[in-house]
Design an enzyme around this catalytic site. Structure first.
Site, PDB file in Angstrom:
ATOM      1  N   ARG A   1     -22.762 103.257 -23.313  1.00  0.00           N
ATOM      2  CA  ARG A   1     -21.987 104.205 -22.651  1.00  0.00           C
ATOM      3  C   ARG A   1     -20.790 104.838 -23.199  1.00  0.00           C
ATOM      4  O   ARG A   1     -20.045 104.367 -24.151  1.00  0.00           O
ATOM      5  CB  ARG A   1     -21.318 103.082 -21.497  1.00  0.00           C
ATOM      6  CG  ARG A   1     -22.270 102.430 -20.467  1.00  0.00           C
ATOM      7  CD  ARG A   1     -21.771 102.109 -19.523  1.00  0.00           C
ATOM      8  NE  ARG A   1     -20.362 101.206 -19.472  1.00  0.00           N
ATOM      9  CZ  ARG A   1     -19.715 100.973 -18.550  1.00  0.00           C
ATOM     10  NH1 ARG A   1     -20.239 100.868 -17.101  1.00  0.00           N
ATOM     11  NH2 ARG A   1     -18.717 100.358 -18.435  1.00  0.00           N
TER      12      ARG A   1
ATOM     13  N   THR B   1     -16.924 108.925 -20.328  1.00  0.00           N
ATOM     14  CA  THR B   1     -17.560 109.426 -19.186  1.00  0.00           C
ATOM     15  C   THR B   1     -18.378 108.343 -18.456  1.00  0.00           C
ATOM     16  O   THR B   1     -18.885 108.343 -17.355  1.00  0.00           O
ATOM     17  CB  THR B   1     -18.766 110.843 -19.176  1.00  0.00           C
ATOM     18  OG1 THR B   1     -19.643 110.258 -20.237  1.00  0.00           O
ATOM     19  CG2 THR B   1     -18.085 111.855 -19.869  1.00  0.00           C
TER      20      THR B   1
ATOM     21  N   ASP C   1     -16.940  92.423 -21.736  1.00  0.00           N
ATOM     22  CA  ASP C   1     -17.964  93.379 -22.271  1.00  0.00           C
ATOM     23  C   ASP C   1     -18.990  92.361 -22.985  1.00  0.00           C
ATOM     24  O   ASP C   1     -18.603  91.676 -23.911  1.00  0.00           O
ATOM     25  CB  ASP C   1     -17.387  94.079 -23.505  1.00  0.00           C
ATOM     26  CG  ASP C   1     -18.299  95.093 -24.213  1.00  0.00           C
ATOM     27  OD1 ASP C   1     -17.897  96.148 -24.175  1.00  0.00           O
ATOM     28  OD2 ASP C   1     -19.092  94.718 -24.811  1.00  0.00           O
TER      29      ASP C   1
ATOM     30  N   ASP D   1     -19.622  92.680 -26.790  1.00  0.00           N
ATOM     31  CA  ASP D   1     -18.708  92.155 -27.540  1.00  0.00           C
ATOM     32  C   ASP D   1     -18.804  90.493 -27.731  1.00  0.00           C
ATOM     33  O   ASP D   1     -18.393  89.793 -28.675  1.00  0.00           O
ATOM     34  CB  ASP D   1     -17.398  92.659 -27.139  1.00  0.00           C
ATOM     35  CG  ASP D   1     -17.077  94.176 -27.548  1.00  0.00           C
ATOM     36  OD1 ASP D   1     -17.829  94.525 -28.523  1.00  0.00           O
ATOM     37  OD2 ASP D   1     -16.506  94.722 -26.968  1.00  0.00           O
TER      38      ASP D   1
HETATM   39  C1  PRP Z   1     -23.134  97.875 -21.580  1.00  0.00           C
HETATM   40  C2  PRP Z   1     -24.177  97.049 -21.000  1.00  0.00           C
HETATM   41  C3  PRP Z   1     -25.166  97.830 -20.518  1.00  0.00           C
HETATM   42  C4  PRP Z   1     -24.110  98.943 -19.956  1.00  0.00           C
HETATM   43  C5  PRP Z   1     -24.066  98.750 -18.545  1.00  0.00           C
HETATM   44  O1  PRP Z   1     -23.454  98.057 -22.757  1.00  0.00           O
HETATM   45  O2  PRP Z   1     -24.779  96.028 -21.909  1.00  0.00           O
HETATM   46  O3  PRP Z   1     -25.980  98.349 -21.334  1.00  0.00           O
HETATM   47  O4  PRP Z   1     -22.965  98.595 -20.655  1.00  0.00           O
HETATM   48  O5  PRP Z   1     -23.278  99.857 -17.696  1.00  0.00           O
HETATM   49  P1  PRP Z   1     -23.982 100.949 -16.918  1.00  0.00           P
HETATM   50  O6  PRP Z   1     -24.794 100.133 -16.006  1.00  0.00           O
HETATM   51  O7  PRP Z   1     -22.810 101.559 -16.376  1.00  0.00           O
HETATM   52  O8  PRP Z   1     -24.631 101.514 -17.637  1.00  0.00           O
HETATM   53  P2  PRP Z   1     -22.448  99.037 -23.732  1.00  0.00           P
HETATM   54  O9  PRP Z   1     -22.654 100.717 -23.360  1.00  0.00           O
HETATM   55  O10 PRP Z   1     -21.177  98.717 -23.669  1.00  0.00           O
HETATM   56  O11 PRP Z   1     -23.180  99.007 -25.251  1.00  0.00           O
HETATM   57  P3  PRP Z   1     -23.211  97.632 -25.954  1.00  0.00           P
HETATM   58  O12 PRP Z   1     -24.253  96.988 -25.452  1.00  0.00           O
HETATM   59  O13 PRP Z   1     -23.935  98.427 -27.504  1.00  0.00           O
HETATM   60  O14 PRP Z   1     -21.824  97.251 -26.317  1.00  0.00           O
HETATM   61  N1  URA Z   2     -20.618  96.730 -19.550  1.00  0.00           N
HETATM   62  C1  URA Z   2     -20.294  95.450 -19.796  1.00  0.00           C
HETATM   63  O1  URA Z   2     -20.598  95.013 -20.736  1.00  0.00           O
HETATM   64  N2  URA Z   2     -19.580  94.860 -19.035  1.00  0.00           N
HETATM   65  C2  URA Z   2     -19.200  95.432 -17.706  1.00  0.00           C
HETATM   66  O2  URA Z   2     -18.457  95.058 -16.935  1.00  0.00           O
HETATM   67  C3  URA Z   2     -19.800  96.653 -17.537  1.00  0.00           C
HETATM   68  C4  URA Z   2     -20.510  97.333 -18.625  1.00  0.00           C
END
Ligand code: PRP
Ligand code: URA
Length: 209
Positions: free
Chosen positions: A104, A108, A200, A203
């Site tokens: 994400r 945005t 997160d 993380d």
């Molecule tokens: C997180 C999560 C989803 C997304 C959800 O990933 O694992 O993929 O956010 O959010 P959304 O429904 O608003 O799209 P992130 O973008 O943080 O990436 P990462 O898994 O690499 O940390």
């Molecule tokens: N992605 C995450 O990992 N946690 C949230 O709460 C939303 C998006």
């Protein structure tokens, strides 16, 4: 909503409580995500097509329903979806895995695709998209868009924690996709994090931050 299942099972709920806790460490978090994923898979594949086979028991012939080989493709959304793969493999040990890289945008909150590698023949498989968090729904919607562009016809999405906003958006964008969530949370905050959520997921799973 048609095609949306919130599991709300006591065994899953108990593990989600542990998963949410800020005192759960990376090792425990990883184990819990995997365990919850096994339980979600059991529920999400209640409707998988079966074929009848005859088996010789020590006493007589039994006619039993079985699942065809290679009928499922596992599609984690990177990074956090990776934590759910072993759980699905516990029940579908020979399933091929496709990866969709998505993060994400911090400003945005819209998804950015950076990687896509899918197994051959997804048009004839049930694709199970994995991501523990369904927040705005943007990442899951984009992943399903990609799968459909590549020919997938049967798609399920599996999440551990979902915001109402994400469920609604994913269902509206892809009403044919079956959505399975362990629990539904209250809302998104101003940064589009799920409340109460677990923070997160990527993380916490990989120990970054
Ligand atoms: C997180 C999560 C989803 C997304 C959800 O990933 O694992 O993929 O956010 O959010 P959304 O429904 O608003 O799209 P992130 O973008 O943080 O990436 P990462 O898994 O690499 O940390
Ligand atoms: N992605 C995450 O990992 N946690 C949230 O709460 C939303 C998006």
């Amino acid at each position: 909503m048609n095609n949306v299942t919130i599991i709300n099972h006591p065994l899953i709920s108990h593990k989600v409580a542990l998963l949410r806790s800020k005192s759960t460490n990376t090792k425990q978090f990883r184990e819990l995500v995997e365990e919850i994923s096994v339980l979600l898979t059991y529920e999400a594949f209640k409707d998988i097509p079966t074929v009848s086979v005859s088996v010789e028991t020590p006493l007589e012939t039994a006619v039993q329903q079985t699942i065809a080989e290679n009928s499922v493709a596992i599609v984690p959304i990177l990074r956090a979806g990776l934590g759910m793969v072993n759980g699905v493999h516990t029940l579908f040990p020979t399933a091929k895995v496709g990866h969709i890289g998505m993060y994400r945008d911090e400003e945005t909150c819209t998804p950015r695709e950076y990687y896509c590698k899918l197994p051959q023949g997804i048009e004839n498989k049930i694709c199970i998209v994995l991501d523990p968090m369904l927040a705005t729904g943007g990442s899951a919607i984009a992943a399903v868009d990609i799968l459909k562009q590549k020919g997938a016809k049967s798609i399920k999405c599996m999440h551990i924690i979902a915001a109402p906003e994400g469920i609604k958006a994913l269902h509206q964008a892809h009403p044919d996709v079956q959505i399975y969530c362990a629990v539904q949370d209250r809302q998104l905050n101003g940064d589009n994090y799920i409340l109460p959520g677990l923070g997160d997921a990527g993380d916490r799973l990989f120990g970054t931050k």
